[in-house]
Scaffold this motif. Structure first.
Motif, PDB file in Angstrom:
ATOM      1  N   PRO A  91       0.833  -1.206   0.000  1.00 35.52           N
ATOM      2  CA  PRO A  91       0.000   0.000   0.000  1.00 35.52           C
ATOM      3  C   PRO A  91       0.869   1.258   0.000  1.00 35.52           C
ATOM      4  N   ASN A  92       0.455   2.236  -0.780  1.00 38.39           N
ATOM      5  CA  ASN A  92       1.165   3.509  -0.924  1.00 38.39           C
ATOM      6  C   ASN A  92       2.439   3.409  -1.763  1.00 38.39           C
ATOM      7  N   ASP A  93       2.697   2.249  -2.356  1.00 35.33           N
ATOM      8  CA  ASP A  93       3.818   2.157  -3.291  1.00 35.33           C
ATOM      9  C   ASP A  93       3.466   2.984  -4.526  1.00 35.33           C
ATOM     10  N   HIS A  94       4.251   4.020  -4.781  1.00 37.54           N
ATOM     11  CA  HIS A  94       3.947   4.951  -5.869  1.00 37.54           C
ATOM     12  C   HIS A  94       4.930   4.822  -7.026  1.00 37.54           C
ATOM     13  N   SER A  95       5.787   3.790  -6.998  1.00 36.48           N
ATOM     14  CA  SER A  95       6.879   3.711  -7.969  1.00 36.48           C
ATOM     15  C   SER A  95       6.385   3.688  -9.412  1.00 36.48           C
ATOM     16  N   LEU A  96       5.388   2.879  -9.708  1.00 34.76           N
ATOM     17  CA  LEU A  96       4.890   2.800 -11.082  1.00 34.76           C
ATOM     18  C   LEU A  96       4.176   4.086 -11.475  1.00 34.76           C
ATOM     19  N   LEU A  97       3.372   4.627 -10.575  1.00 37.43           N
ATOM     20  CA  LEU A  97       2.677   5.883 -10.869  1.00 37.43           C
ATOM     21  C   LEU A  97       3.676   7.000 -11.147  1.00 37.43           C
ATOM     22  N   SER A  98       4.686   7.126 -10.308  1.00 38.65           N
ATOM     23  CA  SER A  98       5.694   8.166 -10.498  1.00 38.65           C
ATOM     24  C   SER A  98       6.427   7.980 -11.824  1.00 38.65           C
ATOM     25  N   PHE A  99       6.723   6.722 -12.162  1.00 40.92           N
ATOM     26  CA  PHE A  99       7.389   6.424 -13.430  1.00 40.92           C
ATOM     27  C   PHE A  99       6.543   6.890 -14.610  1.00 40.92           C
ATOM     28  N   LEU A 100       5.270   6.551 -14.601  1.00 39.17           N
ATOM     29  CA  LEU A 100       4.388   6.908 -15.713  1.00 39.17           C
ATOM     30  C   LEU A 100       4.225   8.426 -15.828  1.00 39.17           C
ATOM     31  N   ILE A 101       4.071   9.100 -14.699  1.00 37.17           N
ATOM     32  CA  ILE A 101       3.928  10.553 -14.719  1.00 37.17           C
ATOM     33  C   ILE A 101       5.208  11.199 -15.221  1.00 37.17           C
ATOM     34  N   ARG A 102       6.337  10.720 -14.753  1.00 39.25           N
ATOM     35  CA  ARG A 102       7.626  11.313 -15.146  1.00 39.25           C
ATOM     36  C   ARG A 102       7.839  11.232 -16.651  1.00 39.25           C
ATOM     37  N   PHE A 103       7.363  10.164 -17.283  1.00 36.68           N
ATOM     38  CA  PHE A 103       7.557  10.000 -18.718  1.00 36.68           C
ATOM     39  C   PHE A 103       6.348  10.463 -19.531  1.00 36.68           C
ATOM     40  N   GLY A 104       5.408  11.130 -18.876  1.00 37.01           N
ATOM     41  CA  GLY A 104       4.293  11.727 -19.595  1.00 37.01           C
ATOM     42  C   GLY A 104       3.233  10.756 -20.066  1.00 37.01           C
ATOM     43  N   ASP A 105       3.202   9.560 -19.491  1.00 36.05           N
ATOM     44  CA  ASP A 105       2.193   8.562 -19.881  1.00 36.05           C
ATOM     45  C   ASP A 105       0.926   8.777 -19.055  1.00 36.05           C
ATOM     46  N   LEU A 106       0.236   9.872 -19.357  1.00 35.71           N
ATOM     47  CA  LEU A 106      -0.883  10.292 -18.519  1.00 35.71           C
ATOM     48  C   LEU A 106      -2.082   9.360 -18.626  1.00 35.71           C
ATOM     49  N   THR A 107      -2.349   8.836 -19.812  1.00 35.85           N
ATOM     50  CA  THR A 107      -3.482   7.914 -19.972  1.00 35.85           C
ATOM     51  C   THR A 107      -3.268   6.662 -19.139  1.00 35.85           C
ATOM     52  N   GLU A 108      -2.047   6.155 -19.178  1.00 35.92           N
ATOM     53  CA  GLU A 108      -1.733   4.953 -18.405  1.00 35.92           C
ATOM     54  C   GLU A 108      -1.748   5.254 -16.900  1.00 35.92           C
ATOM     55  N   ALA A 109      -1.214   6.414 -16.522  1.00 31.27           N
ATOM     56  CA  ALA A 109      -1.203   6.790 -15.101  1.00 31.27           C
ATOM     57  C   ALA A 109      -2.623   6.928 -14.563  1.00 31.27           C
ATOM     58  N   LEU A 110      -3.505   7.499 -15.372  1.00 25.42           N
ATOM     59  CA  LEU A 110      -4.901   7.658 -14.944  1.00 25.42           C
ATOM     60  C   LEU A 110      -5.573   6.297 -14.800  1.00 25.42           C
ATOM     61  N   ASP A 111      -5.296   5.392 -15.732  1.00 27.30           N
ATOM     62  CA  ASP A 111      -5.869   4.053 -15.645  1.00 27.30           C
ATOM     63  C   ASP A 111      -5.375   3.350 -14.380  1.00 27.30           C
ATOM     64  N   LEU A 112      -4.096   3.501 -14.079  1.00 30.00           N
ATOM     65  CA  LEU A 112      -3.531   2.865 -12.893  1.00 30.00           C
ATOM     66  C   LEU A 112      -4.164   3.395 -11.612  1.00 30.00           C
ATOM     67  N   ILE A 113      -4.222   4.702 -11.467  1.00 27.33           N
ATOM     68  CA  ILE A 113      -4.660   5.287 -10.203  1.00 27.33           C
ATOM     69  C   ILE A 113      -6.160   5.103  -9.977  1.00 27.33           C
ATOM     70  N   THR A 114      -6.905   4.794 -11.038  1.00 27.81           N
ATOM     71  CA  THR A 114      -8.350   4.573 -10.889  1.00 27.81           C
ATOM     72  C   THR A 114      -8.700   3.087 -10.792  1.00 27.81           C
ATOM     73  N   GLN A 115      -7.684   2.224 -10.745  1.00 33.51           N
ATOM     74  CA  GLN A 115      -7.969   0.797 -10.514  1.00 33.51           C
ATOM     75  C   GLN A 115      -8.561   0.634  -9.111  1.00 33.51           C
ATOM     76  N   PRO A 116      -9.594  -0.196  -8.959  1.00 33.32           N
ATOM     77  CA  PRO A 116     -10.286  -0.313  -7.662  1.00 33.32           C
ATOM     78  C   PRO A 116      -9.376  -0.641  -6.485  1.00 33.32           C
ATOM     79  N   HIS A 117      -8.322  -1.418  -6.716  1.00 37.56           N
ATOM     80  CA  HIS A 117      -7.487  -1.857  -5.594  1.00 37.56           C
ATOM     81  C   HIS A 117      -6.212  -1.025  -5.448  1.00 37.56           C
ATOM     82  N   TYR A 118      -6.106   0.074  -6.193  1.00 31.06           N
ATOM     83  CA  TYR A 118      -4.913   0.917  -6.072  1.00 31.06           C
ATOM     84  C   TYR A 118      -5.034   1.763  -4.808  1.00 31.06           C
ATOM     85  N   GLN A 119      -4.021   1.701  -3.958  1.00 32.09           N
ATOM     86  CA  GLN A 119      -4.063   2.397  -2.669  1.00 32.09           C
ATOM     87  C   GLN A 119      -2.981   3.468  -2.603  1.00 32.09           C
ATOM     88  N   LEU A 120      -3.402   4.704  -2.372  1.00 38.81           N
ATOM     89  CA  LEU A 120      -2.449   5.798  -2.238  1.00 38.81           C
ATOM     90  C   LEU A 120      -3.041   6.853  -1.316  1.00 38.81           C
TER      91      LEU A 120
END
Length: 217
Positions: A91-120
């Protein structure tokens, strides 16, 4: 060159080289299988043969889902989740989210953060909050949906001063400025942003400041 009949060839190769299914070779396997034309058949077969969907190379933080997002194949995420791949190490592991945001993959980052089991929860993470908000502000209005989610997850508590809004002004991202307002930031406390908007020819931002009663010189 990728084989034309991947399942038949991979079945033979895996019998000859079962070590391919270990974590040491995870990166190469994911980078090959996920973008493959027959990925929706190939991936379940590899997993059924013992390839752990959470395998990561020693110098790599991506499991199967991480590679699916980074290679822009988020359509595979439901299948990989069902197979046991995880969105976060904890829980609260942000490594993948930070990676996607840093490289401008906003569509993928949005899909990740809106997954039902994503905890942040950013309530007690001021440095991370500002890091993510600043990275998103650099990407302008397209980053608004993710920014709004992060603000609701506690980042709003750490939105102080004009540092992040100034980055948004430079990108002329008036939608982000509105999101900061809705989260409680009082733009009227930062008249210096008007001069910055004029310097950077941020016309949409200037219109917003005008609507808020700022004097434009």
């Amino acid at each position: 060159q990728l084989p034309k009949q991947p399942l038949a060839i991979m079945q033979t190769l895996i019998r000859l080289h079962p070590q391919w299914l270990t974590a040491d070779n995870a990166r190469e396997i994911w980078q090959w299988a996920i973008p493959h034309a027959e990925r929706e058949t190939l991936l379940p077969w590899l997993i059924s043969q013992g390839l752990d969907p959470n395998h990561k190379a020693q110098d790599d933080n991506h499991n199967a889902i991480g590679w699916a997002y980074s290679l822009k194949h988020r359509e595979l995420v439901p299948m990989l989740l069902k197979a046991g791949s995880t969105l976060q190490n904890e829980p609260n592991d942000h490594s993948l989210l930070s990676f996607l945001i840093r490289f401008g993959d906003l569509t993928e980052a949005l899909d990740l953060i809106t997954q039902p089991h994503y905890q942040l929860d950013l309530t007690d993470q001021p440095e991370l909050s500002l890091e993510l908000l600043t990275a998103l502000a650099n990407q302008g209005n397209p980053a608004t949906p993710i920014t709004q989610i992060l603000l609701k997850k506690g980042a709003a508590l750490h939105l102080r001063g004009d540092a992040v809004p100034a980055v948004a002004v430079q990108a002329d991202a008036e939608q982000l400025l509105l999101s900061y307002e809705q989260a409680g930031l009082k733009l009227r406390l930062f008249p210096q942003l008007v001069a910055k908007a004029a310097e950077w020819n941020a016309l949409r931002s200037l219109e917003l400041f005008k609507a808020r009663g700022f004097k434009l010189h």
